[in-house]
Enzyme design. Structure first.
Site, short mmCIF file in Angstrom:
data_model
loop_
_atom_site.label_atom_id
_atom_site.label_comp_id
_atom_site.label_asym_id
_atom_site.label_seq_id
_atom_site.Cartn_x
_atom_site.Cartn_y
_atom_site.Cartn_z
N LYS A 1 23.69 89.18 59.39
CA LYS A 1 25.09 89.37 59.80
C LYS A 1 25.60 90.76 59.41
O LYS A 1 24.96 91.47 58.63
CB LYS A 1 25.94 88.27 59.17
CG LYS A 1 25.61 86.87 59.69
CD LYS A 1 26.60 85.85 59.15
CE LYS A 1 26.31 84.45 59.69
NZ LYS A 1 27.32 83.48 59.25
N TYR B 1 29.27 81.20 68.95
CA TYR B 1 29.81 80.19 68.02
C TYR B 1 30.73 79.19 68.72
O TYR B 1 31.59 78.61 68.07
CB TYR B 1 30.56 80.89 66.89
CG TYR B 1 29.66 81.42 65.79
CD1 TYR B 1 28.85 80.57 65.03
CD2 TYR B 1 29.62 82.78 65.48
CE1 TYR B 1 28.03 81.04 64.01
CE2 TYR B 1 28.81 83.26 64.45
CZ TYR B 1 28.01 82.38 63.72
OH TYR B 1 27.21 82.85 62.71
N ASN C 1 28.34 85.55 54.58
CA ASN C 1 27.19 84.88 53.96
C ASN C 1 25.84 85.44 54.40
O ASN C 1 24.83 84.75 54.32
CB ASN C 1 27.28 83.36 54.18
CG ASN C 1 27.23 82.96 55.64
OD1 ASN C 1 27.23 83.84 56.52
ND2 ASN C 1 27.17 81.68 55.92
N HIS D 1 22.39 83.85 59.26
CA HIS D 1 22.59 82.61 60.01
C HIS D 1 21.23 82.04 60.35
O HIS D 1 20.26 82.78 60.55
CB HIS D 1 23.36 82.89 61.31
CG HIS D 1 23.32 81.75 62.28
ND1 HIS D 1 24.19 80.69 62.19
CD2 HIS D 1 22.50 81.48 63.33
CE1 HIS D 1 23.91 79.81 63.15
NE2 HIS D 1 22.89 80.27 63.86
N GLU E 1 20.30 79.10 70.89
CA GLU E 1 20.57 80.36 70.18
C GLU E 1 19.49 81.40 70.47
O GLU E 1 19.79 82.60 70.59
CB GLU E 1 20.69 80.09 68.68
CG GLU E 1 21.94 79.27 68.37
CD GLU E 1 22.12 78.96 66.89
OE1 GLU E 1 21.21 79.29 66.09
OE2 GLU E 1 23.17 78.39 66.55
#
Ligand code: CMP
Length: 137
Positions: free
Chosen positions: A9, A49, A112, A115, A126
């Protein structure tokens, strides 16, 4: 054999951790089948998302995912979905142990670091979102 999507990310990419994260992936025995770096548009982040579109954190999550470049990686291996999720650690990086990627490179539940797909059907969606079939032969 199973395939899954991994993302580095914008927080971890901007901090220069993409190489270290790839090294940890390779040390774990998972194979990298394809990889690309890109800067998501808002519409692309919202599309990726979409399952979270009704959640209160959706807007902030999409803003974060557009703030800089990301690295999208197709991983392959036996039980790859679970192995990559175990390597990442819990979603909330502030609860992740130092041996996990999120514990090492993430700072919060939103920022975080990485993913990972959570099931075979989401992995298929995805991977198709980021890679054309010919990219992953
Ligand atoms: P990820 O594995 O990319 O899947 C969805 C993301 O939404 C998740 O990591 C977190 O970054 C984010 N997320 C999940 N729950 C929350 C929450 N309660 N508040 C903010 N962000 C969240």
């Amino acid at each position: 054999m199973q395939r899954t999507l991994a993302l580095v990310k914008p927080d971890a990419y901007a901090a220069g951790h993409a190489g270290a994260i790839l090294a940890k992936i390779q040390e774990s025995g998972l194979s990298v089948v394809g990889a690309r770096s890109l800067h998501l548009t808002r519409a692309q982040a919202e599309g990726f998302y979409h399952v979270h579109s009704e959640r209160p954190f959706f807007g902030d999550l999409c803003t974060f995912m557009c703030e800089g470049k990301i690295l999208a990686v197709c991983l392959e291996g036996e039980d790859a979905i679970k192995r990559w999720r175990d390597l990442m650690g819990p979603t909330n990086a502030s609860e992740a142990g130092p041996e996990t990627i999120r514990g090492q490179f993430g700072t919060s539940i939103e920022r975080n670091a990485t993913h990972g797909s959570d099931a075979e059907d989401t992995a298929a969606f995805e991977l198709g979102f980021f890679f054309a079939g010919l990219d992953l032969v």
